[in-house]
Design an enzyme around this catalytic site. Structure first.
Site, PDB file in Angstrom:
ATOM      1  N   ASP A   1      34.742  35.051  51.606  1.00 56.69           N
ATOM      2  CA  ASP A   1      34.941  34.163  50.465  1.00 56.69           C
ATOM      3  C   ASP A   1      35.882  32.996  50.752  1.00 56.69           C
ATOM      4  O   ASP A   1      36.017  32.091  49.923  1.00 56.69           O
ATOM      5  CB  ASP A   1      35.441  34.961  49.252  1.00 56.69           C
ATOM      6  CG  ASP A   1      34.345  35.839  48.679  1.00 56.69           C
ATOM      7  OD1 ASP A   1      33.173  35.460  48.797  1.00 56.69           O
ATOM      8  OD2 ASP A   1      34.652  36.908  48.133  1.00 56.69           O
TER       9      ASP A   1
ATOM     10  N   HIS B   1      35.505  43.029  50.139  1.00 54.00           N
ATOM     11  CA  HIS B   1      34.581  43.193  51.273  1.00 54.00           C
ATOM     12  C   HIS B   1      34.352  41.893  52.037  1.00 54.00           C
ATOM     13  O   HIS B   1      33.422  41.790  52.820  1.00 54.00           O
ATOM     14  CB  HIS B   1      33.270  43.861  50.869  1.00 54.00           C
ATOM     15  CG  HIS B   1      32.801  43.536  49.495  1.00 54.00           C
ATOM     16  ND1 HIS B   1      32.347  44.487  48.612  1.00 54.00           N
ATOM     17  CD2 HIS B   1      32.729  42.371  48.844  1.00 54.00           C
ATOM     18  CE1 HIS B   1      32.022  43.913  47.478  1.00 54.00           C
ATOM     19  NE2 HIS B   1      32.234  42.635  47.584  1.00 54.00           N
TER      20      HIS B   1
HETATM   21  P1  NAD Z   1      31.747  43.965  34.932  1.00 58.41           P
HETATM   22  O1  NAD Z   1      32.186  43.220  33.711  1.00 58.41           O
HETATM   23  O2  NAD Z   1      30.292  44.201  35.166  1.00 58.41           O
HETATM   24  O3  NAD Z   1      32.438  45.410  34.931  1.00 58.41           O
HETATM   25  C1  NAD Z   1      33.774  45.571  34.614  1.00 58.41           C
HETATM   26  C2  NAD Z   1      33.940  46.780  33.690  1.00 58.41           C
HETATM   27  O4  NAD Z   1      35.287  46.751  33.228  1.00 58.41           O
HETATM   28  C3  NAD Z   1      33.037  46.783  32.429  1.00 58.41           C
HETATM   29  O5  NAD Z   1      32.308  47.981  32.353  1.00 58.41           O
HETATM   30  C4  NAD Z   1      34.033  46.666  31.283  1.00 58.41           C
HETATM   31  O6  NAD Z   1      33.630  47.346  30.117  1.00 58.41           O
HETATM   32  C5  NAD Z   1      35.286  47.269  31.897  1.00 58.41           C
HETATM   33  N1  NAD Z   1      36.528  46.921  31.210  1.00 58.41           N
HETATM   34  C6  NAD Z   1      36.894  45.754  30.642  1.00 58.41           C
HETATM   35  N2  NAD Z   1      38.122  45.861  30.102  1.00 58.41           N
HETATM   36  C7  NAD Z   1      38.544  47.125  30.336  1.00 58.41           C
HETATM   37  C8  NAD Z   1      39.737  47.842  30.034  1.00 58.41           C
HETATM   38  N3  NAD Z   1      40.735  47.272  29.363  1.00 58.41           N
HETATM   39  N4  NAD Z   1      39.835  49.113  30.439  1.00 58.41           N
HETATM   40  C9  NAD Z   1      38.827  49.711  31.110  1.00 58.41           C
HETATM   41  N5  NAD Z   1      37.672  49.090  31.419  1.00 58.41           N
HETATM   42  C10 NAD Z   1      37.527  47.805  31.045  1.00 58.41           C
HETATM   43  O7  NAD Z   1      32.405  43.224  36.163  1.00 58.41           O
HETATM   44  P2  NAD Z   1      32.029  43.307  37.731  1.00 58.41           P
HETATM   45  O8  NAD Z   1      31.086  42.244  38.087  1.00 58.41           O
HETATM   46  O9  NAD Z   1      31.679  44.704  38.086  1.00 58.41           O
HETATM   47  O10 NAD Z   1      33.441  42.946  38.361  1.00 58.41           O
HETATM   48  C11 NAD Z   1      34.582  43.756  38.130  1.00 58.41           C
HETATM   49  C12 NAD Z   1      35.768  43.212  38.910  1.00 58.41           C
HETATM   50  O11 NAD Z   1      35.572  43.424  40.304  1.00 58.41           O
HETATM   51  C13 NAD Z   1      35.988  41.716  38.749  1.00 58.41           C
HETATM   52  O12 NAD Z   1      37.367  41.451  38.673  1.00 58.41           O
HETATM   53  C14 NAD Z   1      35.407  41.125  40.015  1.00 58.41           C
HETATM   54  O13 NAD Z   1      35.985  39.889  40.328  1.00 58.41           O
HETATM   55  C15 NAD Z   1      35.798  42.203  40.992  1.00 58.41           C
HETATM   56  N6  NAD Z   1      35.047  42.222  42.257  1.00 58.41           N
HETATM   57  C16 NAD Z   1      35.772  42.588  43.346  1.00 58.41           C
HETATM   58  C17 NAD Z   1      35.165  42.640  44.573  1.00 58.41           C
HETATM   59  C18 NAD Z   1      35.982  43.080  45.758  1.00 58.41           C
HETATM   60  O14 NAD Z   1      35.466  43.209  46.857  1.00 58.41           O
HETATM   61  N7  NAD Z   1      37.294  43.332  45.595  1.00 58.41           N
HETATM   62  C19 NAD Z   1      33.807  42.333  44.706  1.00 58.41           C
HETATM   63  C20 NAD Z   1      33.074  41.990  43.569  1.00 58.41           C
HETATM   64  C21 NAD Z   1      33.715  41.952  42.334  1.00 58.41           C
END
Ligand code: NAD
Length: 474
Positions: free
Chosen positions: A257, A174
């Site tokens: 970012d 985003h």
């Molecule tokens: P988080 O740790 O709160 O949530 C991630 C989830 O993934 C957890 O519930 C965890 O249990 C699960 N998980 C871990 N290993 C797994 C596996 N092998 N199989 C299935 N599920 C698994 O993290 P978050 O803060 O929600 O961030 C998640 C990702 O999103 C990060 O990589 C972060 O950098 C990314 N992110 C992307 C954007 C974007 O705009 N693209 C924005 C914010 C965060």
């Protein structure tokens, strides 16, 4: 109608945003949404709230949960990957090891790669999971299934997958909403903007900015001449001195970012970060990142609490915040839930509108991560770029990037950033630790070979990195 799998569905805020978007699109009545996560308790909270939201919104989505990745992806037409292998605790552990060896904010915080959860050197498990998900989409997904990548690193991940697995795939972030933030701070009406951004994920630049048909950069320049911005929170950096300084050097404004993903000039230490990003030192300083971690921890806890509350009081109305606001008592969550329960408001995440465009042939504009294939001049075709595109049932149609990115953006920002990505991916695909070491030898914080060997050994010896250790030993 069709199946969607959300991998990492325990990322509750993200999942609720996605699920609430699904409930707000009338055509998505019978969609089956399979929520997959390895953490059963987080998965269960998402499931309870998803069903409640579904019922109250009058949508007819069908939810399932599983901890099995294959089962989740089997027969899916769309797979959204938001999983983070090891979670924030792992990243924090690795960051601490980096700091112990003299790498302020961790070994992965490098020139043009400062975003704190964007690990590329030490995130073997995350890249491994990306490939596993992509290969399952190829094998088990519906014919022509789509993988929508949300988890970081989006740049490395999208390039890795699209080079190696023949599937439909797009990465989303985003960050481009930084354009709206820019307009808001300088007092412009968003509906009168004609803008484009281009670059790579977390490295996008405002190549076009017209306001009411005229050169909007003049308005930005005037604002800069008369104002100094004080950030309201650590991520509020779109008009920070760092952003303005980057704009002056590169000739175009860094967006989202990208402002965090800057050079050493702004990042040597906390004092330097504060000078350029304001009182918090930006999102990736020890102050800013702590703030972010506390926020997500609090939101995750609040969501679990709310899910418990709903399962014990099935008659409460999720859509009426007043009925449970005293119980929640969390300002950050209030904003989030108010947007989720508003039937007319979409979350701003692009995933569900993208699916709507593909499935229901609704032509809409997105900012996507896809292979360059000529979109940005001077960048190889097989590098994932982030650009605006129009999407309908015939697929993704990139806009022509006009005017072009500045020469400095291409030569001094994008090319060195792409080189880092290439090195990280070569190390990962060939299992050659020397490429990772070479990345560190080029880091100005490195003083000796012992430091490079020491930090990498300690990271590889973490129990979470057993697979990485074996892989690089071969
Ligand atoms: P988080 O740790 O709160 O949530 C991630 C989830 O993934 C957890 O519930 C965890 O249990 C699960 N998980 C871990 N290993 C797994 C596996 N092998 N199989 C299935 N599920 C698994 O993290 P978050 O803060 O929600 O961030 C998640 C990702 O999103 C990060 O990589 C972060 O950098 C990314 N992110 C992307 C954007 C974007 O705009 N693209 C924005 C914010 C965060």
């Amino acid at each position: 109608m069709f199946k969607v799998a959300i991998v990492g569905a325990g990322s509750a805020v993200f999942s609720l945003r996605i699920i609430s978007d699904f409930t707000k699109i009338l055509e998505f009545k019978d969609v089956e949404i399979c929520l997959m996560d390895i953490d059963e308790s987080r998965l269960n909270s998402t499931y309870i709230l998803a069903n409640k939201l579904n019922e109250e919104m009058g949508a007819k989505l069908k939810f399932k949960t599983t901890t099995n990745l294959e089962e989740a992806i089997d027969g899916a037409r769309f797979v959204i990957n938001t999983a983070m292998a090891g979670g924030h605790d792992y990243l924090e552990k690795v960051r601490k090891i980096g700091e112990k060896w003299g790498y302020y904010r961790g070994i992965d915080s490098q020139e043009f790669n400062m975003v704190s959860d964007y690990y590329t050197i030490s995130n073997f498990n995350q890249l491994d999971l990306f490939l596993k998900v992509a290969r399952l989409v190829e094998e088990k997904g519906e014919k022509d299934a789509w993988l929508l990548q949300a988890a970081n690193p989006v740049f490395e991940g999208t390039t890795l997958i699209l080079r190696n697995v023949p599937i439909n795939m797009v990465g989303f972030c985003h960050g481009h909403y930084g354009v709206h933030r820019l307009a808001e701070v300088i007092g412009l009406d968003i509906s009168k903007l004609d803008w484009q951004v281009a670059g790579v994920n977390h490295g996008i630049w405002l190549n076009r900015f017209l306001y009411d048909g005229k050169d909007g950069y003049k308005v930005i320049d005037e604002w800069i001449g008369n104002n100094v911005y004080e950030p309201k929170h650590p991520f509020d950096d779109q008009l920070s001195l760092a952003a303005i300084d980057m704009y002056k050097f590169y000739g175009q404004m860094p967006i989202g970012d990208t402002v965090r993903n800057s050079s050493w000039k702004y990042n040597y230490d906390l004092e330097t970060k504060k000078k350029w990003y304001g009182k918090f030192g930006g999102a990736d300083s020890q102050i800013g990142w702590k703030w972010y971690q506390n926020n997500i921890k609090e939101i995750t806890e609040t969501i679990n609490k709310l899910a418990n509350f709903v399962s014990m009081n099935p008659n409460i109305k999720l859509l009426d915040y007043n009925t449970y606001k005293d119980y929640m008592n969390n300002e950050i969550f209030k904003e989030e839930i108010e947007s989720i329960i508003n039937p007319k408001k979409f979350s701003g995440e692009q995933h569900v509108p993208f699916i709507d465009s593909i499935v229901n042939n609704k032509k809409q504009r997105f900012v996507v991560n896809i292979l360059n294939n000529g979109a940005i001049e001077g960048i190889d075709n097989d590098v994932a770029v982030e650009i605006p595109a129009w999407v309908d049932s015939s697929g993704i149609h990139p806009e022509q990037i006009m005017p072009k990115l500045s020469e400095r953006v291409i030569k001094y920002y994008l090319k060195p950033r792409i080189m880092r990505m290439e090195m990280a991916l070569e190390a990962f695909t060939k299992g050659d630790i020397n490429v990772l070491k070479e990345l560190l030898f080029r880091d100005p914080r490195t003083r000796s070979e012992e430091q490079v060997e020491g930090v990498l050994n300690e990271i590889m010896n973490l129990p979470e990195n057993a697979k990485m250790r074996e892989y690089y030993k071969r």
